[in-house]
Enzyme design. Structure first.
Site, short mmCIF file in Angstrom:
data_model
loop_
_atom_site.label_atom_id
_atom_site.label_comp_id
_atom_site.label_asym_id
_atom_site.label_seq_id
_atom_site.Cartn_x
_atom_site.Cartn_y
_atom_site.Cartn_z
N GLU A 1 1.10 -9.01 11.58
CA GLU A 1 0.87 -8.60 10.19
C GLU A 1 2.22 -8.40 9.48
O GLU A 1 2.43 -8.81 8.36
CB GLU A 1 0.04 -7.30 10.17
CG GLU A 1 -0.35 -6.86 8.76
CD GLU A 1 -1.21 -5.61 8.74
OE1 GLU A 1 -1.41 -4.99 9.83
OE2 GLU A 1 -1.70 -5.24 7.65
N ASP B 1 0.77 -1.24 0.00
CA ASP B 1 0.00 0.00 0.00
C ASP B 1 0.81 1.30 0.00
O ASP B 1 0.52 2.19 -0.77
CB ASP B 1 -0.97 0.01 1.19
CG ASP B 1 -1.94 -1.15 1.15
OD1 ASP B 1 -1.68 -2.14 0.43
OD2 ASP B 1 -2.97 -1.08 1.83
C1 GLC Z 1 -3.03 -4.26 3.84
C2 GLC Z 1 -1.97 -4.81 2.90
C3 GLC Z 1 -2.62 -5.59 1.77
C4 GLC Z 1 -3.53 -6.68 2.37
C5 GLC Z 1 -4.52 -6.09 3.38
C6 GLC Z 1 -5.27 -7.17 4.14
O1 GLC Z 1 -3.84 -3.34 3.20
O2 GLC Z 1 -1.17 -3.79 2.40
O3 GLC Z 1 -1.67 -6.18 0.94
O4 GLC Z 1 -4.20 -7.35 1.36
O5 GLC Z 1 -3.83 -5.33 4.32
O6 GLC Z 1 -4.38 -8.02 4.81
#
Ligand code: GLC
Length: 425
Positions: free
Chosen positions: A390, A163
């Site tokens: 995460e 992102d």
């Molecule tokens: C964040 C990450 C993305 C992922 C999402 C859900 O937005 O950057 O890659 O899919 O989280 O885990």
């Protein structure tokens, strides 16, 4: 210890299971995310194959008529997430976002078939999914490669799945922020704001969403209308790997048209990818399609390119680049040698297990077994130290972002399955 890790990973996958789809984590991400689901299914295969296939079927049940598979499916309303369905305004039977995410489904299906305890039993499910994945791939080349370069562009950083990577900083200068509807972020209520994107970045994310919404999400118009068009090597590599894997699956099922089409996408793409290589960086780089220039940003996107069948010499150089990062835990999402590296802010330095998994897989296929084994060991060491987060600080291994994270748990099951018991932590 291996059994304890395995059981803990399975517990997380079950806790985050909402029946026919899995949320990435409670609170921060309460819906179904596209590439999360595909990679999650790989973990589910280790204890419930039927459930794994359902995960992907649910995702494709929300494919748009044009072929796009959206990045979020809002199965149930939840005020804890922003931007929700009313901001996207996509007008779908079950609301979805209007952009996509890395096309890892073709790869996932091949892996699921290879792991299947009874290949015959899943053939019908595979046969039903095959044309859907093929339609998604066709949509990419039809709408995101208007000049027939063999490479597709992302139109929003969220499409890359990385992102707020440094990669987007320069192209973002072109994205205005005026006129956006005032908003309240929710991500910073669930996670430390200093680990999340800045307000300046968030304003631009939303400007793009509102711009595309004003075009009624006509996906044939968005590319040319977007001030943000970036050719990301990692994103393209995932697509090309999925094209090649889908072609294999199609061949097995006698679907020669789908096989030929996807082989051709993969071959043309691989040839075109060479134009993104940078000897100076020892990796691939993004290209800003609006200016035509390569973006001077040594992010993990250019390392992830090893997931598709790049030349072996390139893979060897990428292995050396990773080793050259010198972080205690690899693979950093941005080069620590770049002053823009930020060990704790997401996608600007931290380690992600899904990315590690794809890089390790690609390196091993390219004959770089030692480098792959190091990544696998580092990934399991991170879990042993800090749990199923995460993402992680590549220097200290500190857990960052959301906790009890689904795809992290799924990747642990994959890493454990490939690691001899004596070497697992
Ligand atoms: C964040 C990450 C993305 C992922 C999402 C859900 O937005 O950057 O890659 O899919 O989280 O885990």
């Amino acid at each position: 210890m291996t059994d304890a890790l395995r059981n803990a990973a399975i517990d997380i996958l079950k806790t985050n299971d909402r029946g026919r789809y899995t949320v990435p984590t409670k609170g921060l991400y309460p819906f179904q995310w596209n590439w999360d689901s595909c990679l999650t299914a790989l973990g589910q295969c280790h204890f419930d194959e039927n459930r794994a296939w359902t995960e992907i079927e649910t995702l494709f049940a929300h494919q748009w008529p044009c072929g796009m598979v959206p990045h979020i499916i809002f199965h149930q309303m939840d005020d804890g997430y922003f931007p929700g369905p009313h901001i996207w305004g996509t007008d779908r039977p079950v609301p979805t976002s209007g952009i996509t995410q890395p096309a890892v489904a073709g790869f996932a299906l091949k892996r699921m078939l290879d792991c299947a305890s009874d290949r015959q039993a899943v053939t019908d499910r595979l046969r039903a999914l095959l044309p859907k994945v093929a339609a998604w791939h066709r949509w990419f080349f039809a709408t995101r490669d208007p000049h027939d370069e063999g490479l597709v562009a992302i139109l929003h950083p969220w499409e890359a799945g990385r992102d707020n990577s440094v990669d987007w900083d320069d192209p973002f200068d072109r994205v205005p922020t005026d006129g956006i509807t005032p908003y309240t972020r929710r991500d910073t209520m669930h996670a430390d704001p200093s680990h999340r994107p800045t307000k300046a970045q968030y304003d631009r994310y939303l400007w793009l969403v509102e711009h595309f919404r004003a075009l009624r999400w006509d996906t044939s118009k968005l590319h040319d209308a977007s001030p943000f068009q970036v050719v990301d090597p990692g994103f393209n590599a995932i697509l090309f790997r999925s094209c090649a894997d889908l072609a294999d699956l199609a061949e097995d099922l006698g679907e020669s048209g789908i096989a030929a089409e996807n082989r051709s996408y993969a071959a043309r793409g691989l040839a075109a990818l060479e134009g993104l290589w940078s000897d100076a960086h020892g990796q691939y780089l993004c290209r800003d399609r609006v200016t035509g220039a390569l973006i001077d940003s040594a992010s993990v996107g250019g390392i992830l390119a090893v997931f598709c069948a790049i030349p072996q010499a390139r893979a060897a150089r990428i292995a050396a680049t990773i080793a050259g990062h010198g972080t205690r835990y690899c693979v950093a999402s941005h080069s620590p040698h770049d002053p823009r590296f930020d060990a704790k802010r997401y996608w600007r330095g931290p380690v992600w297990l899904v990315v590690n998994y794809m890089i390790a897989d690609g390196l091993a296929r390219a004959g770089q077994q030692d480098a792959a084994a190091k990544i696998s060991a580092a990934s399991l060491a991170l879990i042993g130290k800090s749990g199923f987060a995460e993402y992680y600080d590549p220097m200290t291994g500190e857990a960052l972002g959301g906790g009890e994270f689904t795809w992290t748990a799924a990747m642990v099951l994959e890493f454990l399955a490939a690691t001899p018991p004596s070497e697992a932590t």
